[in-house]
Each structure stands twice: as structure tokens, then as C-alpha cells.
Design an enzyme around this catalytic site. Structure first.
Site, PDB file in Angstrom:
ATOM      1  CE  LYS A 162      -4.497  -0.637  -0.208  1.00 12.19           C
ATOM      2  NZ  LYS A 162      -5.480   0.383  -0.725  1.00 12.19           N
ATOM      3  CG  ASP A 196     -10.000  -1.845   5.514  1.00 11.41           C
ATOM      4  OD1 ASP A 196     -10.943  -1.531   6.484  1.00 11.41           O
ATOM      5  OD2 ASP A 196     -10.058  -1.730   4.573  1.00 11.41           O
TER       6      ASP A 196
HETATM    7  C1  LIG Z   1      -3.626  -6.420   1.555  1.00  8.48           C
HETATM    8  C2  LIG Z   1      -4.241  -5.641   0.622  1.00  8.48           C
HETATM    9  N1  LIG Z   1      -4.543  -6.190  -0.660  1.00  8.48           N
HETATM   10  C3  LIG Z   1      -5.477  -5.475  -1.376  1.00  8.48           C
HETATM   11  C4  LIG Z   1      -6.150  -4.417  -1.260  1.00  8.48           C
HETATM   12  C5  LIG Z   1      -7.346  -3.875  -2.249  1.00  8.48           C
HETATM   13  O1  LIG Z   1      -6.941  -2.684  -2.594  1.00  8.48           O
HETATM   14  P1  LIG Z   1      -8.168  -1.747  -3.087  1.00  8.48           P
HETATM   15  O2  LIG Z   1      -8.899  -1.218  -1.970  1.00  8.48           O
HETATM   16  O3  LIG Z   1      -7.354  -0.738  -3.909  1.00  8.48           O
HETATM   17  O4  LIG Z   1      -8.973  -2.668  -4.008  1.00  8.48           O
HETATM   18  C6  LIG Z   1      -6.028  -3.793   0.138  1.00  8.48           C
HETATM   19  C7  LIG Z   1      -6.540  -2.469   0.482  1.00  8.48           C
HETATM   20  O5  LIG Z   1      -6.507  -2.032   1.630  1.00  8.48           O
HETATM   21  C8  LIG Z   1      -4.979  -4.535   1.187  1.00  8.48           C
HETATM   22  O6  LIG Z   1      -4.690  -3.852   2.127  1.00  8.48           O
END
Ligand SMILES: Cc1ncc(COP(=O)(O)O)c(C=O)c1O
Length: 400
Positions: free
Chosen positions: A75, A122
Site C-alpha cells: 500500500k 483497514d
Molecule cells: C493487502 C491488501 N490487498 C488488497 C487491497 C485492495 O486494494 P483496493 O482497496 O485498492 O482494492 C488492500 C486494500 O487496503 C490491501 O490492504
């Protein structure tokens, strides 16, 4: 049961949304910015050839974002680039012409004053924003939804942020950060867009582009021009939209088949693919895939996914848990990978779709066979280590 919706985006002649902003050329410049961080290094692209053979695939490659900047998730790529771009714009300079060192210099502080960046998260996005604010010598305030993990909260505070868990879901936290920004003159760095708030989320998507640019280079080192299938997990869809846009711009009609994967509790994109409109899912989202527990699609990336993604899957939690376990206990000869709940759902999908009779139809529709080269992106490691061990060691969320 995994639910699947195949969309025919290949044969319609509708005009498609512009994806130039996420093109390979643009992303090369973004990656140049990331290279300015001392912590920058290309994250591993693991080859899981024994697992691929076991499933009857040609190969599986997995990009391991648990190594990103020492933060255990991808992220930070988005937040750091968006914050750099924001500062560069305020200074009236092109981000390609300045260094990260300059952005954190006394001269910039004197010109712009002290800035507070605020966001809802989150866990992973907030940690990235807190880390980047800290590195830029600025402040950050982070709001987390009810039920957020204490360890994730502490990891954010450790980066110097003022962080708290609110009594509301993710979308409530997004609204609160927007309100507080208006009240105090803070800058919202949110990883999702809505009407009237699209610049920063677009820069965040560009920031994510670095990882797919690396992955394509790493595949070339294996002598592979492109994967045949890419599984992209989605919360609001910024990450998926970034990768999808990059691949669609780079390969045009010959782009890989892409499948968007979500938890049942927060399957806003899956539902949107069924109705054709941008659908919103409300209420509490108790899924173990905390990073994907988002009910409102990003308005910018939604257009990209709608125009270019081939399929959508909605998954129960046990799919992610099975993915975590298959990666943690590899077939002999393959590397062991620590992948968290939101990171492993793609691996879980592949494990069930390739092994179980009830998913024969999905295999056939997607053409998953011994000519297929699958790309998975493990977007996080064990960002909640207790939960990770509950699942991997103690068998929580057993598959059915
Ligand atoms: C570990 C992880 N994977 C995938 C995502 C998905 O990203 P997006 O919210 O841009 O779809 C997040 C989003 O916080 C994440 O923390």
C-alpha cells in the site's frame, strides 16, 4: 462456494475509458520517484512451478509484496507517491524534476508550512501514509473502522501517526477523515475516489503501478512476455484498476485475462458486474480479508475494470484461508511464502478452481489449462500475525 461472473469485454465496440494515466511510460516515472527512497528494492517474484504442475498449469508466478519498504504490504506505494505529487504540485514543480530528499528539506517546509495528511484505513494504507508522512517530515491522522486489529493500529502509531479506531465501518471512517480535513485544513490522502475527489486517488493508483512494472520486468527475466491469466483482489478496486489499466494499455487486445476477486461480505464489484452499474454494499463486513472489506467502488478505477476486466469472483473467507495455507506449506522445491488474508485470496481461488470438480465450468470458461501462466500478487504478509497463526497453524476458517 466461489461465485463467478464472466463478462464479455473483448468483443464490444463501445468506446473505452482513457488509460493513458496508468500507461507503462507514465509508471516508469512513478517508479523513478519510488527509487528515491532508501528502502526501495524490487520485491520478489516467486516461481511456483511444482504447484503449477500439481494443478495442471504451465506456471504460476507470485509477486510478494510483504517485502515492500519493510511494511509487509504494497500500500505504501500509493500513499507515498500521492503525497510526493501533492507537495510537488503545491511547489509548482514536476515531480520528475525533484528528489525525495528535496521534498523533505527545510526549504520545502519553509515554503509550505506544516501539513497534516489524514486518511481512513483497514490498516495497510494508513501504515503507508503514516510512514510516508514521517519520512517527509509531515504529520498524519489515521481513522480505522470498528473491529480493526489492535496490532495494525499499533503499527500505524509506531510510524508516528495519531491513529484511532472509530465506532463505524470503513465508509464511515472515510467520511470522518473528509469532515476533519475540511474542519482543520488537513489534506485527505484516501485510496479511493468519489465524485469531486479524484486527483489524489488517481495518483495513488499510479503509485501502485510500480509493482506491476517490476513484475513485467521480472517475467521478462524468466523469458516470459506476459502471463495468460492475472487474479487481482479488490477492496475499492484501486489496486486492481491500476494493474488492469497498465496491462490493457501495454498489451491492448492481447492483454492477459484478468479476474477480479472479492470477499462475499464486500463484493461491490462482483455485484456491479452483474447489474452493469456501480453497486454499493453497506453494513458491517466481518470478512477475515480486512483489506478488501470495502463496499464502494473507486469511481475512477471502476471505469477501468468495467471496460477491461474479464471476470469477477465473490469468495467465502475459507478461500483466502486455503490460499494462505497452500503458500505457507509449499510443494517441495517451491518457495515458502507468508501471505496474509487479503494477499492470499488469489492463491486460494486457483487452488480450489483447479482441484475441485464443481469448478470445472470456471476452468473451462477461463481456459485455465497446461498452457496457462498465472500471475498472482500477494499484496500483504502476516499483517496481523496472531490471526495469521490462528488460520495457518490452528486451522481457523477451514475450507468446506
Ligand atoms: C493487502 C491488501 N490487498 C488488497 C487491497 C485492495 O486494494 P483496493 O482497496 O485498492 O482494492 C488492500 C486494500 O487496503 C490491501 O490492504
Amino acid at each position: 462456494m466461489i461465485r463467478f461472473n464472466l463478462v464479455d469485454v473483448r468483443n464490444d465496440n463501445r468506446s473505452k475509458v482513457d488509460i493513458d494515466y496508468i500507461s507503462e511510460n507514465t509508471i516508469k516515472k512513478v517508479r523513478q520517484f519510488h527509487k528515491g527512497f532508501d528502502e526501495y528494492s524490487v520485491t520478489p517474484l516467486h516461481k511456483l512451478e511444482n504447484l503449477a504442475r500439481h494443478y495442471g498449469l504451465k506456471n504460476i508466478f507470485l509477486k510478494d509484496e510483504s517485502y515492500r519498504f519493510g511494511l509487509n504490504a504494497f500500500k505504501v506505494l500509493g500513499g507515498s507517491y500521492a503525497m510526493g505529487k501533492y507537495l510537488a504540485d503545491r511547489l509548482g514543480v514536476d515531480i520528475s524534476d525533484i528528489s525525495f530528499e528535496y521534498l523533505r528539506s527545510k526549504e520545502v517546509k519553509e515554503k509550505l508550512g506544516e501539513i497534516t495528511f489524514v486518511t481512513a484505513t483497514d490498516g495497510n494504507h494508513g501504515r503507508g501514509v503514516a510512514w510516508a508522512a514521517n519520512h517527509l517530515g509531515q504529520k498524519s491522522v489515521i481513522y480505522m473502522p470498528k473491529g480493526s486489529s489492535q496490532i495494525r493500529l499499533e503499527n500505524i502509531r509506531r510510524e508516528g501517526a495519531e491513529a484511532s479506531i472509530i465506532d463505524g465501518n470503513y465508509d464511515d471512517a472515510v467520511r470522518l477523515s473528509d469532515e476533519m480535513a475540511k474542519k482543520h485544513g488537513w489534506v485527505v490522502v484516501q485510496d479511493t475516489a468519489w465524485e469531486g475527489y479524484e486527483d489524489i486517488p488517481t495518483w495513488i493508483m499510479q503509485g501502485y503501478g510500480t509493482l506491476i512494472d517490476e513484475a513485467m520486468e521480472q517475467l521478462r527475466d524468466y523469458g516470459i512476455e506476459k502471463p495468460t491469466h492475472v487474479f487481482l483482489q479488490a477492496g475499492v478496486g484501486s489496486f486492481a484498476g491500476a494493474v488492469q489499466g497498465y496491462l490493457a494499455e501495454k498489451f491492448g487486445k492481447d492483454r492477459p485475462i484478468t479476474i477480479i476477486v472479492e470477499p462475499d461480505d464486500a463484493n461491490c464489484l462482483y455485484r456491479s458486474s452483474l447489474s452493469g452499474d456501480r453497486e454499493i454494499v453497506g453494513g458491517d463486513m466481518p470478512t477475515i480479508m480486512a483489506g478488501l472489506a470495502c463496499g464502494s467502488p473507486n469511481t475512477v478505477s471502476f471505469q477501468v475494470l468495467k471496460d477491461y476486466s474479464d471476470g469477477y469472483m465473490s469468495c467465502p473467507d475459507y478461500v483466502a484461508a486455503r490460499g494462505m495455507r497452500t503458500l505457507a506449506a509449499p510443494i517441495k522445491g517451491d518457495p515458502q511464502i507468508v501471505s496474509g488474508e487479503s494477499g492470499a485470496v488469489g492463491a486460494g481461488v486457483i487452488s480450489l478452481v483447479m482441484e475441485r470438480e464443481e469448478y470445472k465450468d470456471i476452468r473451462e470458461k477461463l481456459g485455465l489449462d497446461n498452457n496457462s501462466i498465472v500471475l498472482l500478487i500477494s499484496t500483504e504478509g502476516d499483517t496481523d500475525p496472531d490471526k495469521y497463526r490462528d488460520i495457518v497453524w490452528d486451522g481457523d476458517c477451514k475450507s468446506v
